[in-house]
Design a protein around this motif. Structure first.
Motif, mmCIF file in Angstrom:
data_model
loop_
_atom_site.group_PDB
_atom_site.id
_atom_site.type_symbol
_atom_site.label_atom_id
_atom_site.label_comp_id
_atom_site.label_asym_id
_atom_site.label_seq_id
_atom_site.Cartn_x
_atom_site.Cartn_y
_atom_site.Cartn_z
ATOM 1 N N LYS A 1 0.821 -1.205 0.000
ATOM 2 C CA LYS A 1 0.000 0.000 0.000
ATOM 3 C C LYS A 1 0.859 1.261 0.000
ATOM 4 O O LYS A 1 1.354 1.684 -1.053
ATOM 5 N N LYS A 2 1.048 1.894 1.136
ATOM 6 C CA LYS A 2 1.755 3.170 1.150
ATOM 7 C C LYS A 2 3.209 2.999 0.712
ATOM 8 O O LYS A 2 3.766 3.837 0.000
ATOM 9 N N CYS A 3 3.852 1.905 1.171
ATOM 10 C CA CYS A 3 5.292 1.744 0.919
ATOM 11 C C CYS A 3 5.559 1.506 -0.565
ATOM 12 O O CYS A 3 6.356 2.219 -1.173
ATOM 13 N N GLU B 1 -0.225 8.511 -7.005
ATOM 14 C CA GLU B 1 -0.826 9.551 -6.165
ATOM 15 C C GLU B 1 -1.749 8.999 -5.088
ATOM 16 O O GLU B 1 -2.355 7.936 -5.246
ATOM 17 N N HIS B 2 -1.875 9.772 -4.003
ATOM 18 C CA HIS B 2 -2.751 9.427 -2.876
ATOM 19 C C HIS B 2 -4.162 9.918 -3.199
ATOM 20 O O HIS B 2 -4.638 10.903 -2.639
ATOM 21 N N MET B 3 -4.810 9.242 -4.143
ATOM 22 C CA MET B 3 -6.073 9.730 -4.681
ATOM 23 C C MET B 3 -7.120 8.628 -4.793
ATOM 24 O O MET B 3 -6.806 7.507 -5.197
ATOM 25 N N PRO C 1 -5.515 14.368 2.438
ATOM 26 C CA PRO C 1 -4.653 13.673 3.394
ATOM 27 C C PRO C 1 -5.390 12.540 4.108
ATOM 28 O O PRO C 1 -6.624 12.447 4.044
ATOM 29 N N SER C 2 -4.636 11.708 4.815
ATOM 30 C CA SER C 2 -5.215 10.565 5.523
ATOM 31 C C SER C 2 -6.342 11.027 6.447
ATOM 32 O O SER C 2 -6.210 12.026 7.143
ATOM 33 N N ALA C 3 -7.434 10.259 6.437
ATOM 34 C CA ALA C 3 -8.610 10.524 7.260
ATOM 35 C C ALA C 3 -9.249 11.881 6.956
ATOM 36 O O ALA C 3 -9.771 12.550 7.844
ATOM 37 N N GLY D 1 -11.370 12.111 3.997
ATOM 38 C CA GLY D 1 -12.559 11.941 3.187
ATOM 39 C C GLY D 1 -12.435 11.237 1.846
ATOM 40 O O GLY D 1 -13.387 11.278 1.063
ATOM 41 N N LYS D 2 -11.310 10.566 1.564
ATOM 42 C CA LYS D 2 -11.207 9.878 0.269
ATOM 43 C C LYS D 2 -12.188 8.718 0.166
ATOM 44 O O LYS D 2 -12.932 8.605 -0.813
ATOM 45 N N THR D 3 -12.184 7.836 1.168
ATOM 46 C CA THR D 3 -13.066 6.671 1.080
ATOM 47 C C THR D 3 -14.522 7.129 1.002
ATOM 48 O O THR D 3 -15.313 6.593 0.221
ATOM 49 N N ASP E 1 -10.285 3.970 -3.678
ATOM 50 C CA ASP E 1 -10.543 4.877 -2.550
ATOM 51 C C ASP E 1 -9.299 5.478 -1.926
ATOM 52 O O ASP E 1 -9.394 6.249 -0.969
ATOM 53 N N ASP E 2 -8.102 5.170 -2.453
ATOM 54 C CA ASP E 2 -6.911 5.662 -1.734
ATOM 55 C C ASP E 2 -5.725 5.973 -2.636
ATOM 56 O O ASP E 2 -4.972 6.892 -2.341
ATOM 57 N N ILE E 3 -5.539 5.196 -3.699
ATOM 58 C CA ILE E 3 -4.323 5.350 -4.507
ATOM 59 C C ILE E 3 -4.694 5.309 -5.991
ATOM 60 O O ILE E 3 -5.516 4.482 -6.412
HETATM 61 MN MN LIG Z 1 -5.067 6.710 2.742
#
Ligand SMILES: [Mn+2]
Ligand SMILES: Nc1nc2c(ncn2[C@@H]2O[C@H](COP(=O)(O)OP(=O)(O)OP(=O)(O)O)[C@@H](O)[C@H]2O)c(=O)[nH]1
Ligand SMILES: O=C([O-])CC(=O)C(=O)O
Length: 614
Positions: free
Chosen positions: A229-231, A249-251, A271-273, A275-277, A296-298
């Motif tokens: 995921k992030k890594c 991207e974090h999108m 940013p995290s938490a 509202g993306k999901t 929902d995140d990337i």
């Molecule tokens: Mn995220």
């Protein structure tokens, strides 16, 4: 207990890939696990792992009548979120990590990590987890192999990625893969009792961008341990994307269909938490509009031969914030969670189900909180940790779009950037052009959340919502964005519009001025109409905001004056905003693109005109 996992005989590796065999042999020699298990990703394997985790006390099975094949985990209370202070980018040159990342020289970091990993898997199983980020048949997907001593990680990776035989088949006998090594850092002495959530006090989340490697030590939690995921999909992929001419991207990625049938795909970075999901699963408050979920995140994006920007979701599941999801805010998330999920650090109900703040108005009686204690509703403490998470298969989401696994991706019409801002930042602002949009994205700030360690609510600059996730110098990253846009425009592309959004504006009493959630579709409608050249806007120093009557507010009762505040750009506040953004960007020194310096000067000049001063 099922025995599909442990057997005495040495395992037969299901691959002849020499690089992979050597990688597994090397890491096994270093970490000294009792066993090596090659994961095939099957149901039987997952069931056996879950059984073992239940026996070990790591997982609690939920009532199968309420939530079939679902499990609950309580983490160690010191292992509840990403640890940014312990996350390192170990590029050969310090300058390549940039001023926003923790840098260590690769040799020095290897010298630190080798003794930590030495014998780290004693008494445990080393699981070999081949995984594919992106649809199995997409030319843009990337294969990784995570070697981990955590069965919880294996089960999570099985939900979050295409894991097991399919990934190994795609890798073949000579393909490239990202090497990922993970240990909870808690070797077991012979006969010793394991803890339910093994982890270590000292944590290291380490990336070597040049050799495309990830080494993670000491944490079992989400973004620290699920290395795809992030890594991989952000930190390592952003470095790959820089080298290969694409964007990681974090999108979230959303499909929006207007009443006239026109389809637009929108990608949004918060940013995290923030509202993306929720936006990915939005139920439009406007009749006739449909929203569907792609990711929902990337997002991994690249310009196609037709000049459009195509996005794929590299993930196969959602690792979402649980609190706040309820029938009134995110029905699609609630429905997604009906079965086959993992829940971490939510509360547990007396009748064997999970609960969190926001799932219902009042907590059910007899709750056990995320620390395993009886919950006292009068204590004022939440029953679920604010960063409690669900891990859920994307395919189960009622709003998932049928093309969510399209190997070519979906063409993006608009790119949104936002954060949590109680003041100053309007509901929506359209950038004048690509370069100014890159400036707006580079200067976003947001109030900190529980998704990472640190003081909640403190304002921090989070360029592109990528501050914790960019695997290289962010000054160079801004340059990469600018160059990709310029090249696409030069080739005749119509670039996606860039928009700054903020659902979190508050009144002086601290109440949200904008209802958010499904009502955010009103903003999306304006954006789509702008792209189609049909909606009115007003110029401000920071960009274009909706004209007074341009937002569709039918059926919505905003507080008196709220719309003016939401559309407003207060020049005095923005003088201060611009100053702070400029200060932050100045940190990047020589790597800050000249075009962004020019945007900074242009913004200051536009503000000076409206404030009537210099
Ligand atoms: Mn995220
Ligand atoms: N007021 C308000 N709150 C929102 C809105 N959208 C989401 N939230 C809240 O923001 C929190 C986080 O939302 P998510 O959608 O899970 O955030 P995320 O960006 O996906 O988070 P990560 O998974 O950490 O990347 C939840 O508590 C939501 O209820 C909105 O439009 N308005
Ligand atoms: O990575 C994690 O642990 C969760 C997540 O999505 C984020 O923080 O953005």
């Amino acid at each position: 207990m099922a025995t599909a996992i442990d057997h005495g005989a040495p395992p037969v590796a299901p691959t002849r890939h020499p690089g992979l065999l050597a990688f597994v042999a090397e890491v096994a020699a270093l970490t000294k696990p009792d066993r090596v298990h090659w994961c095939d990703g099957s149901e039987a394997e997952a069931a056996a792992l879950a059984d073992a985790l239940v026996a070990a006390g790591t997982l609690i099975p939920l009532d199968p009548a309420k939530r079939p094949n679902s499990f609950y985990a309580r983490s160690d209370p010191r292992d509840v979120a990403r640890v940014e202070s312990r996350t390192f980018i170990c590029s050969e040159r310090e300058a390549d990590a940039g001023p926003t990342n923790n840098w260590r020289a690769p040799e020095a970091m290897r010298a630190t990590l080798t003794p930590l990993f030495e014998g780290a898997m004693r008494g445990r199983t080393l699981y070999v987890v081949p995984f594919c980020m992106g649809p199995i048949d997409s030319p843009h997907s990337v294969i990784g192999v995570e070697l981990t001593d955590s069965a919880y990680v294996v089960l999570s990776m099985r939900i979050m990625t295409r894991m097991g035989t399919a990934a190994l088949d795609r890798l073949g006998s000579a393909g490239a893969f990202v090497r990922c090594v993970h240990s909870v850092g808690a070797p077991l002495a012979p006969g010793a009792r394991d803890s339910a959530w093994p982890c270590a006090d000292e944590k290291y989340i380490v990336h070597y961008p040049e050799t495309r490697e990830i080494w993670s030590y000491g944490s079992g939690y989400g973004g620290n341990a699920l290395l795809g995921k992030k890594c991989l999909a952000l930190r390592i992929a952003s470095a790959m994307a820089r080298d290969e001419g694409w964007l990681a991207e974090h999108m979230l990625i959303l499909k929006l269909t207007a009443p006239d049938g026109a389809v637009h795909y929108i990608a949004a970075a918060f940013p995290s938490a923030c509202g993306k999901t929720n936006m990915a699963m939005l139920e439009p408050a406007l009749p006739g509009w449909t929203a569907e979920t792609i990711g929902d995140d990337i997002a991994w994006m690249r310009f196609g031969a037709d000049g459009r920007l195509y996005a794929i979701n590299p993930e196969a599941g959602f690792f979402g914030v649980a609190p706040g999801n309820g029938p009134a805010t995110n029905r699609n998330a609630v429905a997604t969670l009906h079965a086959n999920c993992l829940f971490t650090n939510t509360a547990l109900t007396a009748d064997g189900d999970v609960w969190w703040e926001g799932l219902s108005e009042t907590p059910p009686p007899g709750l056990i909180d995320w620390r395993g204690r009886r919950h006292d509703p009068r204590s004022g403490e939440p029953a679920a940790h604010p960063n409690a998470r669900f891990t859920a298969p994307a395919a189960q989401c009622p709003s998932i779009a049928r093309e969510w696994q399209d190997s070519a991706g979906v063409p993006i019409s608009a790119l949104l950037f936002g954060g949590r801002r109680a003041s100053a930042v309007p509901l929506v602002t359209e950038a004048y052009d690509w370069a100014q949009g890159v400036y707006l994205a580079a200067s976003i700030a947001s109030e900190a959340t529980a998704a990472a360690e640190g003081e909640i609510g403190a304002l921090r600059r989070d360029p592109f919502a990528m501050l914790p996730f960019c695997g290289y110098d962010m000054g160079a990253y801004f340059g990469h964005w600018l160059r990709l846009g310029e090249a696409a425009a030069a080739a005749g592309a119509t670039l996606p519009g860039i928009y700054l959004v903020n659902w979190f504006r508050k009144d002086p009493q601290g109440r949200f001025l904008w209802p958010g959630f499904g009502d955010n579709a009103r903003v999306l409608k304006w954006i789509v109409e702008r792209i189609e050249g049909r909606a009115a806007a007003e110029d401000t120093p920071i960009g274009r905001v909706p004209a007074a009557d341009a937002l569709d507010l039918s059926g919505l009762a905003l507080a008196p004056g709220a719309l003016d505040t939401l559309r407003g750009v207060d020049p005095r506040l923005w003088n201060e905003e611009a100053r702070r953004a400029g200060e932050d960007l100045a940190r990047f020194g020589d790597s800050l693109p000249e075009a962004l310096r020019a945007e900074q000067r242009a913004l200051e000049a536009r503000l000076a005109i409206v404030t009537g001063g210099a």
